[in-house]
Design a protein around this motif. Structure first.
Motif, mmCIF file in Angstrom:
data_model
loop_
_atom_site.group_PDB
_atom_site.id
_atom_site.type_symbol
_atom_site.label_atom_id
_atom_site.label_comp_id
_atom_site.label_asym_id
_atom_site.label_seq_id
_atom_site.Cartn_x
_atom_site.Cartn_y
_atom_site.Cartn_z
ATOM 1 N N CYS A 95 -14.396 -42.150 -31.284
ATOM 2 C CA CYS A 95 -13.705 -42.449 -30.023
ATOM 3 C C CYS A 95 -14.250 -43.775 -29.499
ATOM 4 C CB CYS A 95 -13.969 -41.345 -29.006
ATOM 5 S SG CYS A 95 -15.713 -41.224 -28.590
ATOM 6 N N GLY A 97 -15.810 -44.438 -26.777
ATOM 7 C CA GLY A 97 -17.147 -44.373 -26.177
ATOM 8 C C GLY A 97 -18.253 -44.365 -27.217
ATOM 9 N N VAL A 98 -18.002 -43.676 -28.329
ATOM 10 C CA VAL A 98 -19.003 -43.606 -29.403
ATOM 11 C C VAL A 98 -19.106 -44.956 -30.113
ATOM 12 C CG1 VAL A 98 -19.335 -42.651 -31.714
ATOM 13 C CG2 VAL A 98 -19.001 -41.116 -29.784
ATOM 14 N N CYS A 186 -21.355 -43.341 -22.020
ATOM 15 C CA CYS A 186 -19.907 -43.527 -21.988
ATOM 16 C C CYS A 186 -19.405 -43.493 -20.539
ATOM 17 C CB CYS A 186 -19.231 -42.414 -22.789
ATOM 18 S SG CYS A 186 -17.442 -42.503 -22.708
ATOM 19 N N TRP A 188 -16.812 -42.311 -19.422
ATOM 20 C CA TRP A 188 -16.222 -41.007 -19.097
ATOM 21 C C TRP A 188 -17.297 -40.040 -18.611
ATOM 22 C CZ3 TRP A 188 -11.324 -39.613 -18.525
ATOM 23 C CH2 TRP A 188 -10.336 -40.425 -19.084
ATOM 24 N N THR A 279 -17.915 -33.357 -21.186
ATOM 25 C CA THR A 279 -16.630 -33.984 -21.536
ATOM 26 C C THR A 279 -16.025 -33.461 -22.832
ATOM 27 O OG1 THR A 279 -17.888 -35.748 -22.570
ATOM 28 C CG2 THR A 279 -17.065 -36.176 -20.360
ATOM 29 N N CYS A 317 -12.181 -35.857 -20.776
ATOM 30 C CA CYS A 317 -12.108 -37.093 -21.554
ATOM 31 C C CYS A 317 -10.844 -37.109 -22.420
ATOM 32 C CB CYS A 317 -13.362 -37.161 -22.416
ATOM 33 S SG CYS A 317 -13.160 -38.125 -23.884
ATOM 34 N N ALA A 319 -10.203 -38.765 -25.147
ATOM 35 C CA ALA A 319 -10.442 -38.751 -26.599
ATOM 36 C C ALA A 319 -10.603 -37.321 -27.102
ATOM 37 C CB ALA A 319 -11.688 -39.567 -26.933
ATOM 38 N N THR A 320 -11.358 -36.516 -26.364
ATOM 39 C CA THR A 320 -11.554 -35.121 -26.749
ATOM 40 C C THR A 320 -10.209 -34.400 -26.754
ATOM 41 O OG1 THR A 320 -13.712 -35.159 -25.705
ATOM 42 C CG2 THR A 320 -12.774 -33.007 -26.106
HETATM 43 S S1 SF4 Z 1 -16.862 -38.839 -23.178
HETATM 44 FE FE1 SF4 Z 1 -15.107 -38.963 -24.569
HETATM 45 S S2 SF4 Z 1 -14.816 -41.180 -24.993
HETATM 46 FE FE2 SF4 Z 1 -16.878 -40.863 -24.137
HETATM 47 S S3 SF4 Z 1 -18.221 -40.628 -25.900
HETATM 48 FE FE3 SF4 Z 1 -17.657 -38.567 -25.248
HETATM 49 S S4 SF4 Z 1 -15.847 -38.073 -26.497
HETATM 50 FE FE4 SF4 Z 1 -16.120 -40.299 -26.611
#
Ligand code: SF4
Length: 435
Positions: A95, A97-98, A186, A188, A279, A317, A319-320
């Motif tokens: 994602c 953030g990672v 992140c 998020w 998240t 989040c 992405a999740t």
């Molecule tokens: S909060 Fe969401 S975008 Fe951020 S690192 Fe975790 S899974 Fe990835």
């Protein structure tokens, strides 16, 4: 990597032990103000290192991208090889953030080439990526008996905070030691911290949907004054029943002894609640838990007072959610024989992808690295309850269709390597090497 020795984005260091003491002394701390103070400090970097960006991007493309995934995307997410049809979920893998966190860790290593550099635990929940950082000279702060040992972290060292954040106490400790902090948290996750802070300012208890031992939930809880962490709907029902009907306080406290703030009193602290989440939890479960608490507060305090007693901000989040939605779509495909889910065994979001497969009565295997698929035709995989199992002869004979996906902390390269192991087994079957 070019030498960047001698350059530093921050002026000389100084110790801040007085600030850290403020919390230890037990005075009521304005946690938002404290976090802001540390973030604004000259030793704190959350923007990255522009000068090393290009170099790092090149390294990450080389190490983490996958030709097979590229080919899949060019072919509507389906390809066929060696009697194996591979179907890739619409949304999978790294994602935003990672990717950002890993890039910042690479950049930090490149920038502080000759300095001692630590990560407060794992940068993300992926053994391959963490192993790579160890090879680059990162020291992973050891955990002894569940407690992190920062004794080897000294003034002037560089410390990288992971994508899922660090607790306020850890931030204070590193600040007081005069470390240079590189924060990859992140945005998020920071958004959830802001929600918790809103609860705090409204004297609400934060009800955090998450796992109490997970680093992200620990960090989020540290930003709250009063909190309780609940892991699922069953616990949510227990708590809401207590709110409406009372119950055995001792039993309540025993049940949540690791999952609530110090001095928590369910009779006093469940009158005004705000919902927050780790998240990577199920978005549907978080939403259902929020609804349950809202209904409970409506019943207990009346519709005219619900806004005083309940608050839910959108902190799930994207992405999740996208990865969960994508596997939900793929499991409707009846041609798929089994699902291969690649991601760290500690990765909560990856574990949830397997849960979705199992909840729909399908066969799925969660592996962290390709070598879990063995030459003898067996697969070593993680079950949804965390146990590690070996399944023999997991690959059906003849033509097979595999649904594949990966968690938000899994590089595409690892997904490819895992699929290649399946292809290798099929090739061995054809050659008669596997009975
Ligand atoms: S909060 Fe969401 S975008 Fe951020 S690192 Fe975790 S899974 Fe990835």
């Amino acid at each position: 990597m070019g030498s960047l020795k001698g350059r530093s984005p921050v002026p000389p260091l100084r110790s801040r032990s007085a600030c850290f003491l403020r919390m230890s002394e037990g005075a009521k701390l304005d946690k938002r103000a404290e976090r802001r103070r540390i973030v604004a400090s000259e030793n704190f970097n959350r923007r990255g290192f522009g000068e090393t960006k290009e170099e790092v991007q090149g390294m990450m493309v080389e190490e983490f991208t996958s030709d097979m995934v590229k080919e899949l995307k060019e072919n509507n997410n389906v390809i066929e090889r060696n009697n194996v049809v591979i179907k890739l979920a619409e949304s999978y893998g790294f994602c935003w953030g990672v990717e950002r966190a890993v890039a910042m860790a690479y950049e930090a290593r490149s920038f502080y080439k000759d300095d001692k550099i630590h990560i407060t635990n794992e940068i993300i929940h992926n053994p391959g990526v963490n192993g790579r950082l160890k090879d680059m000279g990162y020291n992973f702060v050891p955990v002894n008996g569940g407690v992190k040992d920062f004794s080897d972290v000294k003034e002037g060292d560089v410390v990288v905070l992971p994508a899922f954040g660090a607790s306020l106490e850890e931030m204070q400790l590193l600040d007081s030691k005069g470390c240079r902090i590189v924060d990859t948290t992140c945005p998020w996750v920071s958004k959830v911290w802001n929600a918790v802070d809103t609860h705090r300012r409204k004297d609400m208890t934060s009800v955090i949907h998450g796992k109490w031992a997970h680093e992200e939930s620990i960090a989020t809880a540290s930003m709250a004054d009063t909190y309780i962490i609940i892991k699922d709907m069953e616990e949510a029902k227990y708590v809401t029943n207590y709110i409406l009907n009372g119950g055995n306080k001792e039993e309540f406290m025993a049940k949540f002894k690791n999952a609530c703030s110090s001095g928590f009193d369910p009779d006093r602290d469940l009158k005004k609640v705000g919902i927050a989440n780790q998240t990577t939890m199920y978005k549907e479960e978080t939403a259902a838990i929020a609804k349950l608490f809202e209904r409970t507060m409506l019943k207990k305090f009346g519709p005219e007072n619900v806004n005083v007693h309940f608050m839910a901000l959108d902190t799930i989040c994207d992405a999740t959610q996208e990865r969960q939605d994508a596997i939900n779509d793929l499991i409707r495909d009846d041609s798929v024989d089994f699902y291969l889910i690649v991601g760290g065994w500690d990765s909560s979001n990856t574990g949830h992808l397997l849960e979705i497969v199992h909840m729909n009565g399908k066969v799925g295997y969660h592996i962290d690295m390709a070598h879990r698929i063995r030459e003898d035709g067996s697969i070593e995989h993680r079950e949804t309850d965390g146990t590690i199992t070996v399944t023999k002869d997991f690959l059906p004979k003849g033509k097979v269709t595999v649904g594949v996906t990966s968690g938000a902390s899994t590089p595409d390269r690892y997904l490819q390597e895992s699929v290649e192991r399946v292809l290798m087994l099929k090739a061995l079957e054809k050659d008669g090497a596997i009975a």
